[in-house]
Design a protein around this motif. Structure first.
Motif, mmCIF file in Angstrom:
data_model
loop_
_atom_site.group_PDB
_atom_site.id
_atom_site.type_symbol
_atom_site.label_atom_id
_atom_site.label_comp_id
_atom_site.label_asym_id
_atom_site.label_seq_id
_atom_site.Cartn_x
_atom_site.Cartn_y
_atom_site.Cartn_z
ATOM 1 N N SER A 26 -5.161 -11.694 2.095
ATOM 2 C CA SER A 26 -5.181 -10.864 3.297
ATOM 3 C C SER A 26 -5.964 -11.484 4.447
ATOM 4 O O SER A 26 -5.577 -11.350 5.594
ATOM 5 N N HIS A 58 1.800 -5.347 7.196
ATOM 6 C CA HIS A 58 0.568 -5.169 6.413
ATOM 7 C C HIS A 58 0.704 -3.810 5.746
ATOM 8 O O HIS A 58 1.776 -3.208 5.788
ATOM 9 N N ARG A 74 0.815 -1.219 0.000
ATOM 10 C CA ARG A 74 0.000 0.000 0.000
ATOM 11 C C ARG A 74 0.844 1.263 0.000
ATOM 12 O O ARG A 74 0.443 2.290 0.556
#
Ligand code: CP3
Length: 366
Positions: free
Chosen positions: A228, A342, A49
């Protein structure tokens, strides 16, 4: 211009020594070397991300444009993918898209709601719903082929990572109809209608495979499969009901020879099985130290991770101390790619990310 001033990456391949071609420079990058467990000049870093989220320049170009619409515009995709590479000097770019883009591309009625995530209009609950899942054709995502092509030109020696959602995580969005804490409808189908479940996951494996192939054939240097939400599963259930479909995806792209990365959150108990699915690199979240993660992942695989993304909200010395812990745990591992455990959290200070890249590079320079 003297010979020394010349660009090290000539554009005409015919009269260029093998090692000076752009493709060779990418293949020799720290990121791809680490994926292959070869010696590296420094530990490579990228962030899940990294594109979007915390960057003001991202918010500017996205203004007034929906998330899915922006994923279909090669000009925006190219710009947003490049932004974190320019700003943070990360060792790899990740293609700007979303795991639900291939589902949207085959006509599933879904949207990505800001602050919520993917929302599916009519959740999948019965065999009848499978009729809405047709195979993905490269023409359905022609904008991906175009954007990957432009990006590999612009990125030079920086590798581009393509990605897709794993069958289980995609199934969870389709069956729940949106983000879910407990995945109750998904598990109800998995336990209560195993034949339907298997067929759903197999179809999603085919769509995911097709989406990864488009990205690899257009020039992506590595691919990551995001499972995920796999951490919601017990190991036995993962082995029986999820692993076969993810294995099909990894097998189907094996012959391209590009590194395949497998990642999930809360998957400490699943790392061995996720490794078995066939990846070359396995990502771990922050709950398991990397040396222990590597033991669970087993030999011959590189390891990616695993700084807690929340650590970036602490003062700089604390961030560096925690990054140091990750590097220490990875010290004896051939093949470590530094990443967060993450994705980057939306309110992260972008400067903290830039400093973290510098820190990892400095600390690991060889
Ligand atoms: O990593 C990158 O920088 C590349 C882009 C990327 C996005 N989504 C862009 C995005 C990647 C790799 C993804 C993957 C993705 N999408 C996953 C797997 C990774 C993970 O975080 O576990 C999942 C589960 C999704 C589904 C999804 N899409 C969620 C949970 C959200 C967040 C909702 C929110 O706003 O908090 C999205 C939307 C999304 N995908 C955004 C971005 C930049 C935010 C949309 C916006 O800026 O309006």
């Amino acid at each position: 211009m003297t010979a020394d001033d010349r660009t090290p990456v000539p554009t005409s391949p015919s009269d260029t020594p093998e090692a000076a071609r752009p493709g060779a420079a990418v293949a020799d990058s720290a990121f791809l070397r680490a994926c292959r467990r070869e010696p590296v000049p420094h530990t490579p870093v990228w962030f899940m991300r990294q594109a979007g989220r915390s960057l003001p320049e991202y918010r500017r170009v996205r203004e007034g444009i929906g998330m899915l619409d922006s994923c279909m515009r090669p000009d925006l995709v190219t710009e947003i993918t490049l932004q974190p590479v320019r700003r943070h000097k990360v060792d790899a770019a990740i293609y700007f898209s979303d795991i639900v883009v291939p589902l949207k591309a085959i006509g599933i009625d879904l949207d990505i709601k800001p602050g919520v995530g993917p929302v599916v209009d009519r959740p999948f609950r019965t065999r009848e719903d499978l009729k809405r899942l047709r195979p993905l054709e490269p023409d359905d995502v022609a904008y991906v082929t175009e954007a990957v092509g432009t990006l590999t030109d612009e990125l030079g020696a920086t590798p581009l990572i393509g990605f897709a959602g794993a069958p289980f995580t995609l199934a969870s969005y389709l069956v729940e109809g949106g983000p879910s804490r407990n995945h109750e409808h998904t598990k109800a189908m998995m336990y209560g209608a195993p034949d339907l479940w298997t067929e759903l996951l197999d179809r999603l494996a085919e769509i995911t495979t097709a989406f990864l192939k488009v990205q690899i054939e257009a020039g992506a240097s590595a691919v990551q499969l995001f499972d995920s939400w796999a951490g919601a599963l017990a190991a036995d259930d993962y082995r029986r009901s999820v692993l076969p479909a993810s294995t099909k995806v990894f097998d189907a792209v094996a012959d391209y020879g590009v590194p395949r990365i497998h990642f999930g959150v809360g998957t400490g108990e699943l790392l061995g099985l996720m490794s078995e699915a066939g990846a070359d690199v396995v990502g771990a979240d922050w709950r398991v130290p990397l040396d222990e993660a590597a033991r669970r992942i087993g030999p011959d695989k590189a390891v990616q991770g695993n700084l807690d993304p929340a650590v970036l909200f602490a003062p700089r010395p604390a961030v560096e101390a925690q990054a140091r812990r990750v590097l220490d745990a990875a010290r004896d591992l051939p093949g470590h790619i530094f990443n967060l455990g993450h994705g980057v959290l939306p309110d992260t200070d972008p400067d903290a990310l830039t400093r973290l890249v510098e820190f990892v590079h400095e600390q690991t320079a060889r």
